[in-house]
Write an enzyme that holds these catalytic residues in place. Sequence first.
Site, mmCIF file in Angstrom:
data_model
loop_
_atom_site.group_PDB
_atom_site.id
_atom_site.type_symbol
_atom_site.label_atom_id
_atom_site.label_comp_id
_atom_site.label_asym_id
_atom_site.label_seq_id
_atom_site.Cartn_x
_atom_site.Cartn_y
_atom_site.Cartn_z
ATOM 1 N N ASN A 6 -23.352 -41.876 -37.887
ATOM 2 C CA ASN A 6 -24.036 -40.765 -38.554
ATOM 3 C C ASN A 6 -24.405 -39.706 -37.516
ATOM 4 O O ASN A 6 -25.347 -39.898 -36.750
ATOM 5 C CB ASN A 6 -25.293 -41.298 -39.255
ATOM 6 C CG ASN A 6 -26.112 -40.181 -39.884
ATOM 7 O OD1 ASN A 6 -25.596 -39.070 -40.091
ATOM 8 N ND2 ASN A 6 -27.363 -40.459 -40.189
ATOM 9 N N LYS A 8 -25.568 -36.762 -38.062
ATOM 10 C CA LYS A 8 -26.675 -35.878 -38.480
ATOM 11 C C LYS A 8 -26.266 -34.408 -38.282
ATOM 12 O O LYS A 8 -25.116 -34.076 -38.506
ATOM 13 C CB LYS A 8 -27.951 -36.243 -37.714
ATOM 14 C CG LYS A 8 -28.184 -37.760 -37.710
ATOM 15 C CD LYS A 8 -29.520 -38.179 -37.198
ATOM 16 C CE LYS A 8 -29.564 -39.690 -37.113
ATOM 17 N NZ LYS A 8 -30.893 -40.239 -37.002
ATOM 18 N N HIS A 92 -31.114 -41.397 -46.886
ATOM 19 C CA HIS A 92 -31.411 -41.550 -45.456
ATOM 20 C C HIS A 92 -32.868 -41.153 -45.214
ATOM 21 O O HIS A 92 -33.387 -40.238 -45.860
ATOM 22 C CB HIS A 92 -30.474 -40.675 -44.617
ATOM 23 C CG HIS A 92 -30.589 -40.975 -43.152
ATOM 24 N ND1 HIS A 92 -31.590 -40.456 -42.374
ATOM 25 C CD2 HIS A 92 -29.869 -41.784 -42.354
ATOM 26 C CE1 HIS A 92 -31.463 -40.929 -41.139
ATOM 27 N NE2 HIS A 92 -30.418 -41.739 -41.099
ATOM 28 N N GLU A 94 -34.324 -39.454 -43.051
ATOM 29 C CA GLU A 94 -34.600 -38.050 -42.721
ATOM 30 C C GLU A 94 -34.588 -37.184 -43.978
ATOM 31 O O GLU A 94 -35.296 -36.181 -44.062
ATOM 32 C CB GLU A 94 -33.600 -37.555 -41.665
ATOM 33 C CG GLU A 94 -33.961 -38.118 -40.298
ATOM 34 C CD GLU A 94 -32.789 -38.509 -39.439
ATOM 35 O OE1 GLU A 94 -31.675 -38.023 -39.667
ATOM 36 O OE2 GLU A 94 -32.987 -39.345 -38.520
ATOM 37 N N GLU A 164 -33.137 -49.614 -42.772
ATOM 38 C CA GLU A 164 -33.433 -48.784 -41.611
ATOM 39 C C GLU A 164 -34.937 -48.545 -41.539
ATOM 40 O O GLU A 164 -35.450 -47.604 -42.172
ATOM 41 C CB GLU A 164 -32.720 -47.439 -41.746
ATOM 42 C CG GLU A 164 -31.218 -47.545 -41.847
ATOM 43 C CD GLU A 164 -30.535 -46.286 -41.326
ATOM 44 O OE1 GLU A 164 -29.815 -46.393 -40.337
ATOM 45 O OE2 GLU A 164 -30.770 -45.209 -41.884
ATOM 46 N N GLY A 170 -34.073 -43.376 -34.141
ATOM 47 C CA GLY A 170 -34.114 -42.365 -33.093
ATOM 48 C C GLY A 170 -35.271 -42.524 -32.125
ATOM 49 O O GLY A 170 -35.558 -41.616 -31.340
ATOM 50 N N SER A 211 -31.927 -47.262 -33.893
ATOM 51 C CA SER A 211 -31.755 -47.388 -32.439
ATOM 52 C C SER A 211 -30.821 -48.525 -32.029
ATOM 53 O O SER A 211 -31.067 -49.187 -31.020
ATOM 54 C CB SER A 211 -33.116 -47.519 -31.751
ATOM 55 O OG SER A 211 -33.897 -46.356 -31.972
HETATM 56 C C1 PEP Z 1 -29.527 -43.306 -38.447
HETATM 57 O O1 PEP Z 1 -29.348 -42.101 -38.346
HETATM 58 O O2 PEP Z 1 -29.323 -43.874 -39.538
HETATM 59 C C2 PEP Z 1 -30.000 -44.055 -37.278
HETATM 60 C C3 PEP Z 1 -30.180 -45.337 -37.412
HETATM 61 O O3 PEP Z 1 -30.232 -43.334 -36.139
HETATM 62 P P1 PEP Z 1 -30.478 -43.952 -34.660
HETATM 63 O O4 PEP Z 1 -29.357 -44.940 -34.418
HETATM 64 O O5 PEP Z 1 -30.427 -42.786 -33.742
HETATM 65 O O6 PEP Z 1 -31.812 -44.634 -34.666
#
Ligand code: PEP
Length: 252
Positions: A6, A8, A92, A94, A164, A170, A211
């Site tokens: 992803n 973003k 998601h 975000e 998640e 992040g 992460s």
């Molecule tokens: C994501 O965008 O779904 C995500 C898990 O980001 P990151 O791996 O940067 O934590």
Amino acid sequence: MLFGANWKMNGTPGEALSFLAEMKDRGSRETDADLVFFPPFTLLPLLAESGKEAGIELGGQDLFWMDRGAYTGEISPGMLMDAGAGWFIAGHSERRHVIGETDDVVRKKLEKGLESGLKGILCVGELVDQRERGLTEKVVRRQLESALDGLDIADASNLVVAYEPVWAIGTGLTATPDEAQRMHSLIREWVGEIGGGNVSPEELRILYGGSVKPGNAADILSKTQVNGALVGGASLRAESFSAIVTSIPAEG
Ligand code: PEP
């Protein structure tokens, strides 16, 4: 196993093309895992050919629940498919917490995307204060109920769930492999109870996200309930995304 990259709101055309070319050089065609690249919408048509060459499918990071009309800034499932996408993400964190999407909006997006024949990743996960107040299970169950209850999906294998935890996205923090195992197991059980769309809980793919990096992927992926990962930051470079994909345990 399934791995999503992803990106973003990141990436130029050149960076995305190089990512796919490098993934191919690093053996993306040879893995048994399914790989899906979620670049910004504008890059999708440009990447169709290179995606095929790399054995990597394309997906949209979001979609809207109508086919056309006065919905400024939105993108329909048909537009995504025309642009070469076979996948989408719904809910998601975000979009839920930065843009303000409600459970109801996530449900409409998931339902419309799946109905249109796209494969969808439904993201669920708790905020840090919800976790600290012991509300993790309540929040995740509510998100699943809202998205799946009474959902009619023609092909249940088109639905994937990503757990998640928002505090892990992040931030460099991750759920421990045991925490991921426990939550995934609960999610599987709840999906069985909610029963949306004829989904078979045993066959449902549940990804972990938050992460995930080359250094922690093997431990998380070794858990029996974890069927892959949704990767943000570490997917921006083919070197690290490829290292995550290849850290699947031998029997995985
Ligand atoms: C994501 O965008 O779904 C995500 C898990 O980001 P990151 O791996 O940067 O934590």
